[in-house]
Design an enzyme around this catalytic site. Sequence first.
Site, mmCIF file in Angstrom:
data_model
loop_
_atom_site.group_PDB
_atom_site.id
_atom_site.type_symbol
_atom_site.label_atom_id
_atom_site.label_comp_id
_atom_site.label_asym_id
_atom_site.label_seq_id
_atom_site.Cartn_x
_atom_site.Cartn_y
_atom_site.Cartn_z
ATOM 1 N N ASP A 1 0.805 -1.217 0.000
ATOM 2 C CA ASP A 1 0.000 0.000 0.000
ATOM 3 C C ASP A 1 0.844 1.275 0.000
ATOM 4 O O ASP A 1 0.601 2.199 -0.753
ATOM 5 C CB ASP A 1 -0.905 -0.029 1.239
ATOM 6 C CG ASP A 1 -1.733 1.223 1.372
ATOM 7 O OD1 ASP A 1 -2.473 1.527 0.430
ATOM 8 O OD2 ASP A 1 -1.612 1.914 2.406
ATOM 9 N N ASP B 1 4.515 0.589 4.118
ATOM 10 C CA ASP B 1 4.401 -0.674 4.853
ATOM 11 C C ASP B 1 4.218 -1.845 3.882
ATOM 12 O O ASP B 1 4.501 -1.725 2.702
ATOM 13 C CB ASP B 1 3.225 -0.567 5.845
ATOM 14 C CG ASP B 1 1.913 -0.207 5.128
ATOM 15 O OD1 ASP B 1 1.934 -0.039 3.887
ATOM 16 O OD2 ASP B 1 0.876 -0.105 5.805
#
Length: 454
Positions: A72, A75
Site C-alpha cells: 500500500d 508498509d
Amino acid sequence: MRSITITLLVLGLVSLALAQYDYADVIRRSLLFYEAQRTGVLPANNRVPWRGNSFVTDRGVNGENLSGGYFDAGDHVKFGFPFASAMTMLAWGMLDSRAGYERAGQWSFAIDALRWGTDYMIRIHPSANELYVQVGNGREDHAFWGRPEQWTGSNPRPALRATPALPATEVACETAAALAAASMVFRNNGETAYANTLLNHAIQLYNFGNTFRGRYSDSFPEIQEFYNSWSGFEDELFYSAAWMYRATGNAQYRTDYNNFWHQFGMSTRPLEISWDDKQAAGQILLAKIDGSHQFVSAAQAFCDWVVLQAPRTPRNLVFISPWGSLRHASNVAFGCLQLAQAGINAIPYRNFARQQIDYMLGSTGRSFVVGFGVNPPQRPHHTSSSCPNMPAPCDWSHFHAPGPNPQTLHGALVGGPDINDNWADNRDDYVTNEVAIDYNAAFQGALAEIVRLL
Ligand SMILES: *[C@@H]1O[C@H](CO)[C@@H](O)[C@H](O)[C@H]1NC(C)=O
C-alpha cells in the site's frame, strides 16, 4: 509540404520550451515507484535492484494463492480498498491520456504496472461472491520495520474475505471499476482475451457489491483505524455503475447510475477526490461519457470550487486536507484535466492543474518527488528503501537513523506540506512524508495528460 513540416517542428519546439519540468521523466520514475511496491514473485526484468521476492506464501482461507499485488504505502499490507482506487485512477489516465505515455516512451511500463494490479485482482476474486479485501494485518505490520523480503511475522498472513454474510460493497464496486477501466485499456492494447477476462470479473464484482450491500469497515472492524469507509458505499456504487456503463455499453448500468444519482444525492458538491470519496470522480466521468446537463453542471461546480474557492497555501497549493496534501491536490488536478479534455473550461482547468503539478516538481524551490529535480525528499517514510544494501540487517534503527534513505525510491510523491507550505524531510512523519500507491496514481495520470498536451 516542407513548410508544414517546419511549422509543426517550430510549434513543437515552442511547446517544449514551455515545458518547465521534464514531465516525461517524472512518469518514468513514477512507474519505477510502482515497481518498488510490487510484492510476490518478481519477474526477471525487475528494475529495482534492492527489491526481491516477498510474501510468496500469502494465501486465502481455502489455500488460494494470494501472492502478488502491491504494498500500500511505506508498509507491507495489501489494503484492497485504496489499492483498487489507485488502479482505477491509473487505468483512467492510461485510457484517456495514452498519447502522453507513448510520448514519454513509457506505455509498455504502464501496461506492466496495471497488469501487475489486475493479475492480483483476478486472484483475490476466486468466485463470484467472494473477494479478499486485505492481506496482512495493519497492527502487526506497523510493529515491524525492515525489508519485506525478511518478514518475521505471521506466515501466511491473515487474509480478510468478503462474502454475502460479510459484505464489502465499497471494495467490490471499486475493484469492479478498476477492472472495467483496465479492460478498456487492455482491449485498446490489442489484448482482447485478457480484457474479456477482466470485464467478466468486473461484472461479477459489481453484482456482488450491489446485491449484498454493506460497509466493509463494518464487516471488518480492524480496517477502521487504517482505511475506514467514511463516505460509505453509495459513492462507489454510483462510480462503478458509470465505469461499467463505459466498459460495456449495457443500458442497465446507465439506469443504475441515474438511480444512484437521485437515491444517494450524488448531485451535491463534494469536497475531495480520494480513495474513499468517489462522488466527484463519478460526476466528472459522467460529464465526459454521458454528457447530460446534470452531470456537466455538477462536475463543473466541483472544479470551479477547486480552482476558485478551495483553500490555498501562500504559494498556491490547493489545500484540501493535511494528510497527503499533495495527493489531494494531484487528485483534483487530474479530475479537472479530465473535464478540460471534455471541452469544459479547458484553459483555466489546465492552467490550474499545471500549477499544482509544478508545485510538486519544484516551483517553490524544491521537489516533492523522490529522485527528481532540485532538493528532493530523501527520507520518505518507507521501509524497504530505508534499508542498507544486503546483507546488512535492517530494523527500527534504520527508521530512526538521521541520514537519507540508503535506497532512492524514485518517483514517489511524498505526503506534502501543511497549509503554510511548511514541510520537513522527516522519515517519522507519516502524514507529510509517507508515500503510497494511491498518492501516485492520479499524479501520474495528470502528468500523462500534461505530456499529451505539450
Ligand atoms: C503463486 O503464484 C505465483 C505467480 O504466479 C507463483 O510464482 C508462485 O509460485 C505461486 N505460489 C504457490 C505457492 O503456488
